[in-house]
Design a protein around this motif. Structure first.
Motif, mmCIF file in Angstrom:
data_model
loop_
_atom_site.group_PDB
_atom_site.id
_atom_site.type_symbol
_atom_site.label_atom_id
_atom_site.label_comp_id
_atom_site.label_asym_id
_atom_site.label_seq_id
_atom_site.Cartn_x
_atom_site.Cartn_y
_atom_site.Cartn_z
ATOM 1 N N GLU A 12 -19.612 5.188 -2.997
ATOM 2 C CA GLU A 12 -19.393 3.959 -2.240
ATOM 3 C C GLU A 12 -18.426 2.993 -2.920
ATOM 4 O O GLU A 12 -18.045 1.986 -2.351
ATOM 5 C CB GLU A 12 -20.723 3.249 -1.935
ATOM 6 C CG GLU A 12 -21.424 2.662 -3.141
ATOM 7 C CD GLU A 12 -22.337 3.626 -3.876
ATOM 8 O OE1 GLU A 12 -23.081 3.160 -4.758
ATOM 9 O OE2 GLU A 12 -22.307 4.842 -3.595
ATOM 10 N N SER A 16 -9.092 4.007 -1.576
ATOM 11 C CA SER A 16 -8.077 4.870 -0.982
ATOM 12 C C SER A 16 -6.709 4.455 -1.499
ATOM 13 O O SER A 16 -6.491 3.298 -1.829
ATOM 14 C CB SER A 16 -8.094 4.729 0.540
ATOM 15 O OG SER A 16 -9.325 5.174 1.051
ATOM 16 N N ILE A 80 -14.061 -5.100 -0.506
ATOM 17 C CA ILE A 80 -13.604 -4.266 0.601
ATOM 18 C C ILE A 80 -14.478 -3.028 0.587
ATOM 19 O O ILE A 80 -14.235 -2.086 -0.170
ATOM 20 C CB ILE A 80 -12.102 -3.932 0.465
ATOM 21 C CG1 ILE A 80 -11.303 -5.214 0.440
ATOM 22 C CG2 ILE A 80 -11.659 -2.995 1.587
ATOM 23 C CD1 ILE A 80 -9.824 -5.020 0.114
ATOM 24 N N ARG A 81 -15.505 -3.027 1.391
ATOM 25 C CA ARG A 81 -16.531 -1.981 1.344
ATOM 26 C C ARG A 81 -15.986 -0.591 1.673
ATOM 27 O O ARG A 81 -16.463 0.401 1.142
ATOM 28 C CB ARG A 81 -17.686 -2.327 2.259
ATOM 29 C CG ARG A 81 -18.412 -3.571 1.785
ATOM 30 C CD ARG A 81 -19.854 -3.578 2.203
ATOM 31 N NE ARG A 81 -20.508 -4.788 1.737
ATOM 32 C CZ ARG A 81 -21.043 -4.939 0.536
ATOM 33 N NH1 ARG A 81 -20.984 -3.964 -0.323
ATOM 34 N NH2 ARG A 81 -21.624 -6.049 0.183
ATOM 35 N N SER A 82 -14.990 -0.511 2.539
ATOM 36 C CA SER A 82 -14.439 0.801 2.897
ATOM 37 C C SER A 82 -13.627 1.400 1.762
ATOM 38 O O SER A 82 -13.366 2.594 1.749
ATOM 39 C CB SER A 82 -13.553 0.680 4.141
ATOM 40 O OG SER A 82 -12.363 -0.032 3.820
ATOM 41 N N GLY A 83 -13.175 0.548 0.808
ATOM 42 C CA GLY A 83 -12.312 1.016 -0.262
ATOM 43 C C GLY A 83 -10.870 1.172 0.177
ATOM 44 O O GLY A 83 -10.026 1.624 -0.582
ATOM 45 N N ASP A 84 -10.559 0.766 1.405
ATOM 46 C CA ASP A 84 -9.205 0.911 1.961
ATOM 47 C C ASP A 84 -8.661 -0.469 2.292
ATOM 48 O O ASP A 84 -9.030 -1.080 3.298
ATOM 49 C CB ASP A 84 -9.239 1.792 3.210
ATOM 50 C CG ASP A 84 -7.870 2.138 3.733
ATOM 51 O OD1 ASP A 84 -6.895 1.423 3.428
ATOM 52 O OD2 ASP A 84 -7.760 3.140 4.470
ATOM 53 N N TYR A 85 -7.759 -0.973 1.453
ATOM 54 C CA TYR A 85 -7.200 -2.304 1.617
ATOM 55 C C TYR A 85 -6.553 -2.486 2.983
ATOM 56 O O TYR A 85 -6.615 -3.555 3.571
ATOM 57 C CB TYR A 85 -6.184 -2.567 0.500
ATOM 58 C CG TYR A 85 -5.516 -3.917 0.606
ATOM 59 C CD1 TYR A 85 -6.184 -5.059 0.196
ATOM 60 C CD2 TYR A 85 -4.230 -4.048 1.118
ATOM 61 C CE1 TYR A 85 -5.595 -6.307 0.281
ATOM 62 C CE2 TYR A 85 -3.637 -5.289 1.222
ATOM 63 C CZ TYR A 85 -4.320 -6.414 0.798
ATOM 64 O OH TYR A 85 -3.726 -7.642 0.911
ATOM 65 N N ARG A 87 -7.481 -1.245 5.819
ATOM 66 C CA ARG A 87 -8.514 -1.470 6.842
ATOM 67 C C ARG A 87 -9.298 -2.739 6.593
ATOM 68 O O ARG A 87 -9.835 -3.334 7.506
ATOM 69 C CB ARG A 87 -9.470 -0.278 6.897
ATOM 70 C CG ARG A 87 -8.819 0.948 7.470
ATOM 71 C CD ARG A 87 -9.788 2.046 7.829
ATOM 72 N NE ARG A 87 -11.157 1.862 7.420
ATOM 73 C CZ ARG A 87 -11.918 2.801 6.901
ATOM 74 N NH1 ARG A 87 -11.435 4.002 6.710
ATOM 75 N NH2 ARG A 87 -13.168 2.570 6.563
ATOM 76 N N ARG A 88 -9.419 -3.109 5.321
ATOM 77 C CA ARG A 88 -10.114 -4.304 4.859
ATOM 78 C C ARG A 88 -11.536 -4.445 5.374
ATOM 79 O O ARG A 88 -12.042 -5.539 5.527
ATOM 80 C CB ARG A 88 -9.324 -5.558 5.193
ATOM 81 C CG ARG A 88 -7.927 -5.453 4.664
ATOM 82 C CD ARG A 88 -7.408 -6.722 4.226
ATOM 83 N NE ARG A 88 -5.993 -6.510 3.944
ATOM 84 C CZ ARG A 88 -5.128 -7.457 3.915
ATOM 85 N NH1 ARG A 88 -5.486 -8.671 4.148
ATOM 86 N NH2 ARG A 88 -3.872 -7.192 3.651
ATOM 87 N N GLY A 89 -12.177 -3.352 5.636
ATOM 88 C CA GLY A 89 -13.540 -3.438 6.144
ATOM 89 C C GLY A 89 -14.551 -2.889 5.187
ATOM 90 O O GLY A 89 -14.292 -2.390 4.174
#
Length: 89
Positions: A12, A16, A80-85, A87-89
């Motif tokens: 988690e 990316s 950034i919980r998704s780890g993808d800047y 998407r920023r989600g």
């Protein structure tokens, strides 16, 4: 250096990114270090530090890569919980 932490290895907490093969790594990394403000002569602590880490490529293979890690206190920055800047989600 700043408040950067060691890689956790926890799924988690992955981030990316994009992988690029460098044809002239020494020259390009010198230019990128200057762009990121972490080459010699910049005031310490620098905003970023360049570090070699292991990353998983799109084919699942693990490769050694250079990354620029944020090196200053993060205070109340939102994670950034998704780890993808992007998407920023």
């Amino acid at each position: 250096t700043g408040s950067r932490r060691a890689p956790s290895g926890r799924e988690e907490r992955r981030v990316s990114g994009e992988l690029y093969r460098l044809h002239d790594p020494e020259q390009l990394l010198r230019r990128l270090d200057h762009y990121e403000g972490c080459s010699p002569g910049f005031r310490q602590p620098t905003e970023y530090v360049r570090e070699a880490v292991r990353a998983e490529g799109p084919d699942g293979q693990t490769v050694s890569v250079w990354v620029y890690l944020y090196n200053l206190p993060i205070g109340g920055a939102r994670r950034i919980r998704s780890g993808d800047y992007r998407r920023r989600g």
